[in-house]
Scaffold this motif. Sequence first.
Motif, mmCIF file in Angstrom:
data_model
loop_
_atom_site.group_PDB
_atom_site.id
_atom_site.type_symbol
_atom_site.label_atom_id
_atom_site.label_comp_id
_atom_site.label_asym_id
_atom_site.label_seq_id
_atom_site.Cartn_x
_atom_site.Cartn_y
_atom_site.Cartn_z
ATOM 1 N N SER A 125 97.303 68.036 79.756
ATOM 2 C CA SER A 125 96.368 67.773 80.852
ATOM 3 C C SER A 125 95.192 66.927 80.367
ATOM 4 O O SER A 125 94.724 66.036 81.082
ATOM 5 C CB SER A 125 95.879 69.076 81.489
ATOM 6 N N GLU A 126 94.711 67.166 79.150
ATOM 7 C CA GLU A 126 93.617 66.361 78.604
ATOM 8 C C GLU A 126 94.074 64.924 78.331
ATOM 9 O O GLU A 126 93.333 63.974 78.583
ATOM 10 C CB GLU A 126 93.078 67.000 77.328
ATOM 11 N N LEU A 127 95.317 64.770 77.832
ATOM 12 C CA LEU A 127 95.847 63.433 77.602
ATOM 13 C C LEU A 127 95.999 62.687 78.927
ATOM 14 O O LEU A 127 95.657 61.505 79.021
ATOM 15 C CB LEU A 127 97.191 63.488 76.869
ATOM 16 N N ALA A 128 96.493 63.372 79.954
ATOM 17 C CA ALA A 128 96.653 62.739 81.269
ATOM 18 C C ALA A 128 95.304 62.251 81.793
ATOM 19 O O ALA A 128 95.195 61.126 82.290
ATOM 20 C CB ALA A 128 97.290 63.716 82.253
ATOM 21 N N ALA A 129 94.268 63.069 81.669
ATOM 22 C CA ALA A 129 92.938 62.679 82.146
ATOM 23 C C ALA A 129 92.398 61.494 81.336
ATOM 24 O O ALA A 129 91.815 60.562 81.904
ATOM 25 C CB ALA A 129 91.979 63.859 82.055
ATOM 26 N N PHE A 130 92.603 61.488 80.029
ATOM 27 C CA PHE A 130 92.143 60.405 79.173
ATOM 28 C C PHE A 130 92.825 59.090 79.552
ATOM 29 O O PHE A 130 92.167 58.068 79.755
ATOM 30 C CB PHE A 130 92.422 60.762 77.703
ATOM 31 N N VAL A 131 94.152 59.115 79.651
ATOM 32 C CA VAL A 131 94.899 57.893 79.948
ATOM 33 C C VAL A 131 94.599 57.409 81.367
ATOM 34 O O VAL A 131 94.416 56.216 81.594
ATOM 35 C CB VAL A 131 96.411 58.115 79.723
ATOM 36 N N ARG A 132 94.535 58.341 82.321
ATOM 37 C CA ARG A 132 94.194 57.962 83.698
ATOM 38 C C ARG A 132 92.802 57.317 83.749
ATOM 39 O O ARG A 132 92.581 56.357 84.477
ATOM 40 C CB ARG A 132 94.241 59.177 84.624
ATOM 41 N N GLY A 133 91.869 57.844 82.965
ATOM 42 C CA GLY A 133 90.531 57.262 82.895
ATOM 43 C C GLY A 133 90.551 55.831 82.370
ATOM 44 O O GLY A 133 89.845 54.962 82.893
ATOM 45 N N LEU A 134 91.377 55.565 81.347
ATOM 46 C CA LEU A 134 91.494 54.204 80.822
ATOM 47 C C LEU A 134 92.060 53.252 81.876
ATOM 48 O O LEU A 134 91.563 52.144 82.062
ATOM 49 C CB LEU A 134 92.397 54.185 79.581
ATOM 50 N N VAL A 135 93.115 53.701 82.565
ATOM 51 C CA VAL A 135 93.743 52.858 83.585
ATOM 52 C C VAL A 135 92.785 52.609 84.743
ATOM 53 O O VAL A 135 92.650 51.482 85.223
ATOM 54 C CB VAL A 135 95.068 53.491 84.071
ATOM 55 N N THR A 136 92.077 53.649 85.188
ATOM 56 C CA THR A 136 91.122 53.501 86.288
ATOM 57 C C THR A 136 90.005 52.539 85.910
ATOM 58 O O THR A 136 89.607 51.682 86.709
ATOM 59 C CB THR A 136 90.537 54.872 86.675
ATOM 60 N N GLU A 137 89.499 52.650 84.685
ATOM 61 C CA GLU A 137 88.446 51.743 84.237
ATOM 62 C C GLU A 137 88.951 50.303 84.187
ATOM 63 O O GLU A 137 88.249 49.374 84.600
ATOM 64 C CB GLU A 137 87.929 52.163 82.862
ATOM 65 N N ALA A 138 90.177 50.104 83.702
ATOM 66 C CA ALA A 138 90.742 48.755 83.640
ATOM 67 C C ALA A 138 90.911 48.179 85.038
ATOM 68 O O ALA A 138 90.584 47.009 85.276
ATOM 69 C CB ALA A 138 92.080 48.780 82.912
#
Length: 161
Positions: A125-138
């Motif tokens: 769940s922490e990895l999903a939030a981290f990766v989703r945050g990177l994609v959203t920022e991009a």
Amino acid sequence: MPYEITLELRRDGTPYGIVGERCGWFLARLARGVDEAREGRGESRLWPDPDDRFPDEEPDSELFSFRYRTRSGAIGGGELRCQLRTIPVWVPGQENLGEWRVTRRAFVEAWGAGGVGMRAVLTSSELAAFVRGLVTEAEGCLGGRNLARNPVEGAGRGERR
């Protein structure tokens, strides 16, 4: 979906390294894969705890590895990678009895151009939030451009997007 992105790594606001040109597609795919694994699709359903569920069935495998490459192909400037690791933990019980509990975690490691590294150990769940945050920022940095546009438009015509 972002495709042509490069990540600037920062540590406490200070530039740390640059990695991952063209890594947006991989990050977006990983975010979807982690979400599907947490829902129990595929081999991940064998793990009872959703925090142990990751998209790769291999026990200790690499989910991604991004490096910075110069135009000449030389590697430098930093590295960001994520590896799955299986971790056995002894859980003591009553009367000297116990059992092994096996967990899986994502080890995200960042290495700067100077060779100094950092590590975070994440649940799915922490990895999903981290990766989703990177994609959203991009996607936010792309400024609302029409990413679904037919890629043939403008190709070979000297037009820029």
